[in-house]
Design a protein around this motif. Sequence first.
Motif, short mmCIF file in Angstrom:
data_model
loop_
_atom_site.label_atom_id
_atom_site.label_comp_id
_atom_site.label_asym_id
_atom_site.label_seq_id
_atom_site.Cartn_x
_atom_site.Cartn_y
_atom_site.Cartn_z
N VAL A 31 0.86 -1.18 0.00
CA VAL A 31 0.00 0.00 0.00
C VAL A 31 0.90 1.23 0.00
O VAL A 31 2.11 1.13 0.17
N SER A 32 0.31 2.40 -0.19
CA SER A 32 1.13 3.60 -0.20
C SER A 32 1.73 3.87 1.18
O SER A 32 1.16 3.53 2.21
N ASN A 33 2.90 4.49 1.16
CA ASN A 33 3.55 4.89 2.41
C ASN A 33 2.77 6.00 3.12
O ASN A 33 1.90 6.62 2.55
N TYR A 34 3.18 6.22 4.37
CA TYR A 34 2.66 7.30 5.22
C TYR A 34 1.25 6.95 5.72
O TYR A 34 0.33 6.78 4.94
N ASN A 35 1.12 6.83 7.04
CA ASN A 35 -0.11 6.36 7.65
C ASN A 35 -0.56 5.03 7.03
O ASN A 35 -1.75 4.78 6.83
N ALA A 36 0.43 4.19 6.75
CA ALA A 36 0.14 2.90 6.11
C ALA A 36 -0.71 2.01 7.02
O ALA A 36 -1.46 1.16 6.52
N ASP A 37 -0.59 2.19 8.32
CA ASP A 37 -1.40 1.39 9.23
C ASP A 37 -2.89 1.71 9.05
O ASP A 37 -3.74 0.81 9.08
N LEU A 78 -8.65 5.14 -0.26
CA LEU A 78 -9.11 3.97 -0.99
C LEU A 78 -8.12 3.59 -2.08
O LEU A 78 -7.81 2.41 -2.29
N MET A 79 -7.59 4.59 -2.80
CA MET A 79 -6.64 4.30 -3.87
C MET A 79 -5.31 3.79 -3.31
O MET A 79 -4.69 2.89 -3.88
N ARG A 80 -4.86 4.34 -2.20
CA ARG A 80 -3.63 3.88 -1.56
C ARG A 80 -3.77 2.43 -1.13
O ARG A 80 -2.81 1.65 -1.19
N ALA A 81 -4.96 2.06 -0.68
CA ALA A 81 -5.21 0.67 -0.28
C ALA A 81 -5.31 -0.24 -1.50
O ALA A 81 -4.78 -1.37 -1.51
N LEU A 82 -5.98 0.25 -2.55
CA LEU A 82 -6.13 -0.54 -3.77
C LEU A 82 -4.78 -0.90 -4.38
O LEU A 82 -4.62 -1.97 -4.97
N VAL A 255 4.84 17.48 -18.61
CA VAL A 255 5.23 16.13 -18.24
C VAL A 255 4.28 15.67 -17.14
O VAL A 255 4.05 16.40 -16.17
N VAL A 256 3.71 14.45 -17.27
CA VAL A 256 2.80 13.95 -16.24
C VAL A 256 3.56 13.08 -15.25
O VAL A 256 4.45 12.32 -15.63
N GLN A 257 3.19 13.20 -13.96
CA GLN A 257 3.94 12.55 -12.89
C GLN A 257 3.05 11.80 -11.90
O GLN A 257 3.02 12.12 -10.71
N PRO A 258 2.33 10.78 -12.36
CA PRO A 258 1.54 10.00 -11.41
C PRO A 258 2.45 9.25 -10.44
O PRO A 258 3.58 8.93 -10.78
N ASP A 259 1.94 9.00 -9.26
CA ASP A 259 2.62 8.15 -8.29
C ASP A 259 1.89 6.82 -8.27
O ASP A 259 0.69 6.77 -7.99
N VAL A 260 2.59 5.73 -8.57
CA VAL A 260 1.97 4.41 -8.66
C VAL A 260 1.22 4.07 -7.38
O VAL A 260 0.11 3.49 -7.43
N CYS A 261 1.76 4.43 -6.24
CA CYS A 261 1.13 4.06 -4.97
C CYS A 261 -0.02 4.98 -4.58
O CYS A 261 -0.96 4.55 -3.92
N TYR A 262 0.04 6.25 -4.98
CA TYR A 262 -1.06 7.17 -4.66
C TYR A 262 -2.28 6.94 -5.55
O TYR A 262 -3.42 7.14 -5.14
N ILE A 263 -2.04 6.54 -6.80
CA ILE A 263 -3.10 6.50 -7.80
C ILE A 263 -3.91 5.21 -7.77
O ILE A 263 -5.02 5.15 -8.28
N GLY A 264 -3.35 4.15 -7.17
CA GLY A 264 -4.09 2.90 -7.09
C GLY A 264 -3.43 1.72 -7.74
O GLY A 264 -4.06 0.68 -7.95
N GLY A 265 -2.14 1.85 -8.11
CA GLY A 265 -1.41 0.71 -8.63
C GLY A 265 -1.03 0.83 -10.09
O GLY A 265 -1.20 1.87 -10.74
N ILE A 266 -0.49 -0.27 -10.62
CA ILE A 266 0.03 -0.30 -11.99
C ILE A 266 -1.08 -0.11 -13.02
O ILE A 266 -0.95 0.66 -13.97
#
Length: 366
Positions: A31-37, A78-82, A255-266
Motif C-alpha cells: 500500500v502507499s507509504n505514510y499512515n500505512a497502518d 481507498l486508492m492507496r489501499a487498492l 510532463v505527467v507525474q503520477p505516483d503508482v502508490c497514490y493513484i491505485g497501482g500499476i
Amino acid sequence: MKIKSLETFTNQAVGFVRVTTDDGHQGWGQVSNYNADITCQVFHRQVARYALGADAFDIETLVTTIPEREHKFPGSYLMRALTGLDTALWDLRGKIEEKSVCELLGGKPRPFPVYASSMKRGEITPKDEAARFIKLREKHGYNAFKFRVGKECGHDQDEWPGRTDEIVPLIRKTLGDDVRLLVDGNSGYTPKKAIEVGRMLQDNGIIHFEEPCPYWEYHWTKEVKEALDLDVTGGEQDCDLALWRFAIDMRAVDVVQPDVCYIGGINRTLKVVEMAKKAGLPVTPHSANQSLVTVFTLHLMGAIENAGPYVEYSIEGTDYYPWEPGLFDPVLVAKDGKVQIPEGPGWGVEIRKDWLEKAQYQKSEL
C-alpha cells in the motif's frame, strides 16, 4: 485460480500485502507509504472483501469494480489501499509466469537512468545541498539532480528569505553546465510569482519546474506552463482518473507525474500513461522514497513507450526516512547514474522476514 487470502504487515510508515491463491501461489505488494497502518485498515474493510474469491489474474476487473463498489468513498485512502491489491497481483502473475513485471508489461529489465532527488528544504542550507550533490555525483555517477525551491504550499513565501535566489545559481555553478537540474515547488506559488521564479530558473538552465502552483489549481499551472520555456510538470497527488483526463485534455503540464502508490497501482497508472501518450506527453512518475514504490516505477518505466528520460530516486537516508532500511532484498543501488530494474520474477525482490516479524498483522480470507 481464485484469491483465497489477503494479509497485511504494517507499521505507521510502510504496509506490505501478501496475496495467496486457492492453489497456494503467493505474491507481494505494498500500500502507499505514510499512515500505512490506517491504509491497511481501509484495505481490509473496503478492498479485500471484494477481492476474495475473485480470479487472481483479472486485475483489470478488480481495480475497476472495487472503486465502483465503494463509490461513496472516493479519494486518497481507498486508492492507496487498492495499490496493495494491484501490486500483489502483478507480483503473483510474474512469479507464476516466471517473468518480471517489466516483461509482463512488454519491457526488458536493464539499468535505467535516474535523477538524484532531494527531499530537503528547511533542513539544509544551499551550500550544504551543493556539497552533498558533488559527493553523490562522485560516488554514484548521477548526471541529473532535483532540489526544492520556495515553501511547501507557501503562498509565495520562501522557506527563508532569499533561499531560492541563492540555491538555484549555486547548484548550477557547483555542478556545472553538463548536469540536468530539476526543481520542485511543492504547490508553493501563485501564477505571477511562479512565472517570476520560473524565468530565473530558465536563466540558470533548469529544465523541469515541478508543481509550481497548488496542485488542485490546474488553470494556474497551465498559465505558468504557457508563460515559460522549461518543462512545467505535476500530478503526483492526483488519484482521480477523471481529474487526470481533465488535466491532460487541457494540457496543464508538459510532463505527467503520477505516483503508482497514490493513484491505485500499476493498472490505473497505465490508464494515465495511455492518456498522456495520446496527448503526446512524456511520463516521469513520482517515486520519492526507496520503499517498493521505486521498484514499481522502475518496472513500469522500463516498459512504456512514452517514458521520460529518468526515474526519480531519493537520496535521503535514515535521518529523513528512518523507516527505509531493511525492507527488502536486494536493495536498489545507483551506479553510473542508473539503477537496475530488478530481473527476477514479479518485482524481483523479497520482503525481509525480520521486518515482517515486527509488523502489525491482519488477515482477510474466504
